[in-house]
Design a protein around this motif. Structure first.
Motif, PDB file in Angstrom:
ATOM      1  N   ILE A  31       0.876  -1.177   0.000  1.00  0.00           N
ATOM      2  CA  ILE A  31       0.000   0.000   0.000  1.00  0.00           C
ATOM      3  C   ILE A  31       0.911   1.224   0.000  1.00  0.00           C
ATOM      4  N   GLU A  32       0.721   2.107  -0.981  1.00  0.00           N
ATOM      5  CA  GLU A  32       1.579   3.280  -1.056  1.00  0.00           C
ATOM      6  C   GLU A  32       0.742   4.521  -1.338  1.00  0.00           C
ATOM      7  N   ARG A  33       0.866   5.524  -0.508  1.00  0.00           N
ATOM      8  CA  ARG A  33       0.043   6.729  -0.724  1.00  0.00           C
ATOM      9  C   ARG A  33       0.538   7.487  -1.948  1.00  0.00           C
ATOM     10  N   SER A  50      16.475  12.205  -2.262  1.00  0.00           N
ATOM     11  CA  SER A  50      17.794  12.785  -1.972  1.00  0.00           C
ATOM     12  C   SER A  50      18.861  12.142  -2.846  1.00  0.00           C
ATOM     13  N   GLN A  51      18.796  10.861  -3.016  1.00  0.00           N
ATOM     14  CA  GLN A  51      19.833  10.221  -3.845  1.00  0.00           C
ATOM     15  C   GLN A  51      19.636  10.609  -5.301  1.00  0.00           C
ATOM     16  N   THR A  52      18.378  10.677  -5.702  1.00  0.00           N
ATOM     17  CA  THR A  52      18.121  11.054  -7.096  1.00  0.00           C
ATOM     18  C   THR A  52      18.536  12.497  -7.322  1.00  0.00           C
ATOM     19  N   GLY A 156       8.389   5.078   6.970  1.00  0.00           N
ATOM     20  CA  GLY A 156       9.460   6.073   6.954  1.00  0.00           C
ATOM     21  C   GLY A 156       9.205   7.289   7.822  1.00  0.00           C
ATOM     22  N   THR A 157       9.864   8.371   7.442  1.00  0.00           N
ATOM     23  CA  THR A 157       9.764   9.605   8.215  1.00  0.00           C
ATOM     24  C   THR A 157       9.562  10.791   7.283  1.00  0.00           C
ATOM     25  N   VAL A 158       9.183  11.911   7.876  1.00  0.00           N
ATOM     26  CA  VAL A 158       9.118  13.167   7.129  1.00  0.00           C
ATOM     27  C   VAL A 158       9.883  14.224   7.908  1.00  0.00           C
ATOM     28  N   GLY A 283       8.447  10.207  12.542  1.00  0.00           N
ATOM     29  CA  GLY A 283       7.852   8.998  11.951  1.00  0.00           C
ATOM     30  C   GLY A 283       6.523   9.301  11.259  1.00  0.00           C
ATOM     31  N   GLN A 284       6.289   8.680  10.093  1.00  0.00           N
ATOM     32  CA  GLN A 284       5.014   8.867   9.363  1.00  0.00           C
ATOM     33  C   GLN A 284       4.004   7.860   9.900  1.00  0.00           C
ATOM     34  N   THR A 285       3.474   8.151  11.086  1.00  0.00           N
ATOM     35  CA  THR A 285       2.559   7.192  11.715  1.00  0.00           C
ATOM     36  C   THR A 285       1.223   7.837  12.096  1.00  0.00           C
ATOM     37  N   SER A 327      18.448   4.779  10.046  1.00  0.00           N
ATOM     38  CA  SER A 327      17.893   5.665   9.016  1.00  0.00           C
ATOM     39  C   SER A 327      18.742   5.780   7.779  1.00  0.00           C
ATOM     40  N   GLN A 328      19.120   4.661   7.213  1.00  0.00           N
ATOM     41  CA  GLN A 328      19.802   4.659   5.920  1.00  0.00           C
ATOM     42  C   GLN A 328      19.265   3.501   5.090  1.00  0.00           C
ATOM     43  N   VAL A 329      19.501   3.557   3.783  1.00  0.00           N
ATOM     44  CA  VAL A 329      18.938   2.542   2.890  1.00  0.00           C
ATOM     45  C   VAL A 329      19.437   1.151   3.272  1.00  0.00           C
ATOM     46  N   PRO A 331      20.808  -0.396   6.018  1.00  0.00           N
ATOM     47  CA  PRO A 331      20.219  -1.023   7.219  1.00  0.00           C
ATOM     48  C   PRO A 331      18.713  -1.252   7.057  1.00  0.00           C
ATOM     49  N   SER A 332      18.009  -0.323   6.372  1.00  0.00           N
ATOM     50  CA  SER A 332      16.556  -0.515   6.195  1.00  0.00           C
ATOM     51  C   SER A 332      16.280  -1.786   5.399  1.00  0.00           C
ATOM     52  N   VAL A 333      17.066  -1.988   4.343  1.00  0.00           N
ATOM     53  CA  VAL A 333      16.857  -3.185   3.510  1.00  0.00           C
ATOM     54  C   VAL A 333      17.244  -4.442   4.287  1.00  0.00           C
TER      55      VAL A 333
HETATM   56  C1  LIG Z   1      17.292  14.305   2.767  1.00  0.00           C
HETATM   57  C2  LIG Z   1      17.672  12.890   3.034  1.00  0.00           C
HETATM   58  C3  LIG Z   1      18.779  12.360   2.425  1.00  0.00           C
HETATM   59  C4  LIG Z   1      19.113  11.025   2.654  1.00  0.00           C
HETATM   60  N1  LIG Z   1      20.177  10.510   1.978  1.00  0.00           N
HETATM   61  C5  LIG Z   1      20.482   9.220   2.168  1.00  0.00           C
HETATM   62  C6  LIG Z   1      21.549   8.628   1.473  1.00  0.00           C
HETATM   63  O1  LIG Z   1      22.214   9.282   0.685  1.00  0.00           O
HETATM   64  N2  LIG Z   1      21.836   7.320   1.695  1.00  0.00           N
HETATM   65  C7  LIG Z   1      21.107   6.578   2.579  1.00  0.00           C
HETATM   66  O2  LIG Z   1      21.394   5.389   2.760  1.00  0.00           O
HETATM   67  N3  LIG Z   1      20.077   7.110   3.259  1.00  0.00           N
HETATM   68  C8  LIG Z   1      19.771   8.406   3.080  1.00  0.00           C
HETATM   69  N4  LIG Z   1      18.736   8.950   3.768  1.00  0.00           N
HETATM   70  C9  LIG Z   1      17.970   8.106   4.685  1.00  0.00           C
HETATM   71  C10 LIG Z   1      16.848   7.415   3.898  1.00  0.00           C
HETATM   72  O3  LIG Z   1      15.948   8.337   3.470  1.00  0.00           O
HETATM   73  C11 LIG Z   1      16.091   6.336   4.670  1.00  0.00           C
HETATM   74  O4  LIG Z   1      16.896   5.567   5.433  1.00  0.00           O
HETATM   75  C12 LIG Z   1      15.170   5.460   3.754  1.00  0.00           C
HETATM   76  O5  LIG Z   1      14.373   6.256   2.940  1.00  0.00           O
HETATM   77  C13 LIG Z   1      14.289   4.611   4.644  1.00  0.00           C
HETATM   78  O6  LIG Z   1      13.385   3.986   3.823  1.00  0.00           O
HETATM   79  P1  LIG Z   1      11.946   3.638   4.358  1.00  0.00           P
HETATM   80  O7  LIG Z   1      11.420   2.701   3.354  1.00  0.00           O
HETATM   81  O8  LIG Z   1      12.008   3.242   5.788  1.00  0.00           O
HETATM   82  O9  LIG Z   1      11.114   5.016   4.374  1.00  0.00           O
HETATM   83  P2  LIG Z   1      10.770   6.097   3.260  1.00  0.00           P
HETATM   84  O10 LIG Z   1      11.797   6.168   2.254  1.00  0.00           O
HETATM   85  O11 LIG Z   1      10.447   7.322   4.002  1.00  0.00           O
HETATM   86  O12 LIG Z   1       9.433   5.536   2.565  1.00  0.00           O
HETATM   87  C14 LIG Z   1       8.218   5.433   3.268  1.00  0.00           C
HETATM   88  C15 LIG Z   1       7.111   5.274   2.242  1.00  0.00           C
HETATM   89  O13 LIG Z   1       5.881   5.025   2.944  1.00  0.00           O
HETATM   90  C16 LIG Z   1       4.829   5.766   2.327  1.00  0.00           C
HETATM   91  N5  LIG Z   1       3.787   5.972   3.346  1.00  0.00           N
HETATM   92  C17 LIG Z   1       3.943   6.614   4.544  1.00  0.00           C
HETATM   93  N6  LIG Z   1       2.792   6.581   5.254  1.00  0.00           N
HETATM   94  C18 LIG Z   1       1.885   5.905   4.499  1.00  0.00           C
HETATM   95  C19 LIG Z   1       0.501   5.537   4.691  1.00  0.00           C
HETATM   96  N7  LIG Z   1      -0.174   5.820   5.803  1.00  0.00           N
HETATM   97  N8  LIG Z   1      -0.118   4.851   3.706  1.00  0.00           N
HETATM   98  C20 LIG Z   1       0.569   4.524   2.553  1.00  0.00           C
HETATM   99  N9  LIG Z   1       1.868   4.852   2.306  1.00  0.00           N
HETATM  100  C21 LIG Z   1       2.511   5.516   3.273  1.00  0.00           C
HETATM  101  C22 LIG Z   1       5.517   7.044   1.863  1.00  0.00           C
HETATM  102  O14 LIG Z   1       4.803   7.658   0.810  1.00  0.00           O
HETATM  103  C23 LIG Z   1       6.892   6.509   1.405  1.00  0.00           C
HETATM  104  O15 LIG Z   1       6.888   6.139   0.041  1.00  0.00           O
HETATM  105  C24 LIG Z   1      18.363  10.261   3.543  1.00  0.00           C
HETATM  106  C25 LIG Z   1      17.258  10.822   4.183  1.00  0.00           C
HETATM  107  C26 LIG Z   1      16.909  12.120   3.923  1.00  0.00           C
HETATM  108  C27 LIG Z   1      15.716  12.700   4.587  1.00  0.00           C
END
Ligand SMILES: Cc1cc2nc3c(=O)[nH]c(=O)nc-3n(C[C@H](O)[C@H](O)[C@H](O)COP(=O)(O)OP(=O)(O)OC[C@H]3O[C@@H](n4cnc5c(N)ncnc54)[C@H](O)[C@@H]3O)c2cc1C
Length: 406
Positions: A31-33, A50-52, A156-158, A283-285, A327-329, A331-333
């Motif tokens: 589910i993705e908003r 950010s990476q893009t 994720g977070t905002v 946190g986006q909660t 909070s990095q790609v 570790p998240s994966v």
């Molecule tokens: C500015 C910035 C730069 C960064 N640069 C790097 C980097 O260079 N390298 C690196 O490793 N990490 C980087 N990070 C950290 C990285 O963003 C995170 O670690 C990674 O995005 C975590 O992935 P995630 O899937 O947990 O969350 P997110 O990437 O935040 O994805 C969460 C997803 O959930 C969706 N969502 C949220 N709530 C709901 C809901 N209620 N219903 C449906 N969908 C929902 C959102 O739309 C989003 O698509 C950076 C972070 C920031 C903010």
């Protein structure tokens, strides 16, 4: 509709978990908003942007014949859209190849196993070709229900948006608003010298923007390797980035002549054309209605999990930024793999990612991490927990009050 695994959020953590579970022949829904109602692409989470953005700026500034100051925000947006499109198609292709259903909409818990999709879904949002069975699940208001054996929260977070900061999307912005700037600013104050502030600071300095990073700490990124940080600071100075450390910003506002100023504790003011507020993520909660699943979050909206990334509800897991530290790609994966192994009792299964399966090319056969890699959302008392024969909700109102304000 019933699934073995429902994943909320489709950026790195969510996407990788969904693919790993699908590889175990599990019925998986994401589910993705942010999903486009038409074809399920357009999944733009934080890191994606950010990476893009970094790729975009590297590409635009790589052309030696071009003065970086001539690069416009339209150039940045155009190139960003192109890079993002490729990335989204890769992810969409991966989901289709593994038969993962993608639903567009805002996920909201109804109870610990059922999730409702609201908002964009109602307006003719995306879903796999509607089946008779699916139509039966449509509620009169157009919302839609999914039921999950296991549920993964990867929302994720905002960027934080404190009330005392007058964000206006033009002069005073956060990272999610950078791409909507009308033009490339000549100068920018960056409030917060953490990983995000430093990353944006260097990227924007590469675009010829005069950047000053302000942070209350005397030393930046002190939890990172000093040698690497010194190298980073050296390159930042080479790009003309200035630093103002050791003083907190107590106010941010616009001047009468349409500039922006940051007021420091000492009363000194730093003036620039724009200001980027990079002081933390939350946190986006908020919209998940976690109470319906008997879950709560800490004061930064993050989800507490145990070493297997289970929440208080053993069938509901959390991964990525929404569970806190690192909070990095990467570790998240990794966390996503740990969750899928644990959820489907496949502790010995190896998940291999190769470059044709999406952007990360690393071997994921990692075992469960040592304790200091574990998620660090603050542990809070569980008001829904059974204690003896009375539920904690029957505890004194004062106790519950204490927990809910945490
Ligand atoms: C500015 C910035 C730069 C960064 N640069 C790097 C980097 O260079 N390298 C690196 O490793 N990490 C980087 N990070 C950290 C990285 O963003 C995170 O670690 C990674 O995005 C975590 O992935 P995630 O899937 O947990 O969350 P997110 O990437 O935040 O994805 C969460 C997803 O959930 C969706 N969502 C949220 N709530 C709901 C809901 N209620 N219903 C449906 N969908 C929902 C959102 O739309 C989003 O698509 C950076 C972070 C920031 C903010």
């Amino acid at each position: 509709m019933r699934y073995d695994l429902i994943v909320v959020g489709s950026d790195p953590a969510g996407q990788k978990a969904a693919v790993a579970a699908a590889k175990l022949n599990k019925q998986v829904a994401i589910i993705e908003r942010g999903a486009e109602p038409t074809n399920g692409t357009g999944l733009l989470g934080d890191v994606f942007s950010s990476q893009t953005l970094r790729e975009t700026i590297l590409h635009l500034t790589d052309d030696q014949r071009r003065d970086e100051r001539s690069i416009t925000m339209d150039d940045v947006r155009r190139k960003f859209a192109h890079v993002a499109e490729i990335e989204m198609e890769l992810n969409q292709d991966q989901r289709e190849r593994h038969g993962i259903d993608v639903f567009s909409g805002e996920a909201r818990f109804i109870d610990p196993h059922r999730i409702e999709l609201t908002s964009s879904f109602g307006k003719g949002g995306y879903q796999p070709v509607p089946s008779v069975e699916m139509a039966q699940h449509l509620s009169p208001d157009g919302s839609f229900e999914l039921e999950g054996e296991k549920i993964l929260i990867a929302t994720g977070t905002v960027p934080t948006r404190p009330n005392h900061i007058p964000f206006d999307g033009e002069r005073i912005i956060n990272t999610n608003e950078f791409l909507s700037l009308p033009h490339t600013p000549k100068s920018m104050i960056i409030v917060g010298g953490g990983p995000t502030g430093m990353e944006y600071g260097l990227m924007l300095a590469m675009l010829g923007i005069e950047v000053i990073i302000v942070d209350g700490r005397e030393q930046l990124l002190d939890s990172h390797n000093r040698e690497i940080i010194d190298a980073l600071l050296y390159h930042a100075h080479c790009l003309g980035t200035k630093f103002r450390l050791g003083e907190d910003v107590i106010a941010l506002n616009r001047t009468n002549n349409n500039l922006t100023f940051a007021e420091l504790e000492s009363g000194e003011r730093i003036v620039a054309e724009t200001a980027l507020y990079c002081a933390g993520q939350i946190g986006q909660t908020e919209t998940l209605n976690l109470q319906a699943a008997n879950l709560e979050v800490d004061e930064r909206g993050r989800l507490w999990c145990n070493e297997n990334l289970q929440t208080w509800q053993k069938h509901i897991y959390g991964v990525g930024d929404v569970v806190g530290f690192q909070s990095q790609v990467g570790p998240s994966v990794d966390q996503s793999q740990t969750v899928v192994r644990h959820a489907f009792d496949e502790m010995k299964t190896e998940f291999r990612h190769n470059s044709f399966e999406g952007r990360n090319t690393f071997n994921a056969n990692v075992e469960c991490h040592s304790s200091n890699d574990l998620p660090h959302a603050r542990e809070i008392d569980n008001p829904f927990e059974q204690k003896g024969n009375e539920t904690s909700l029957e505890m004194s109102a004062a106790e519950v009050e204490l927990v809910s304000t945490a």
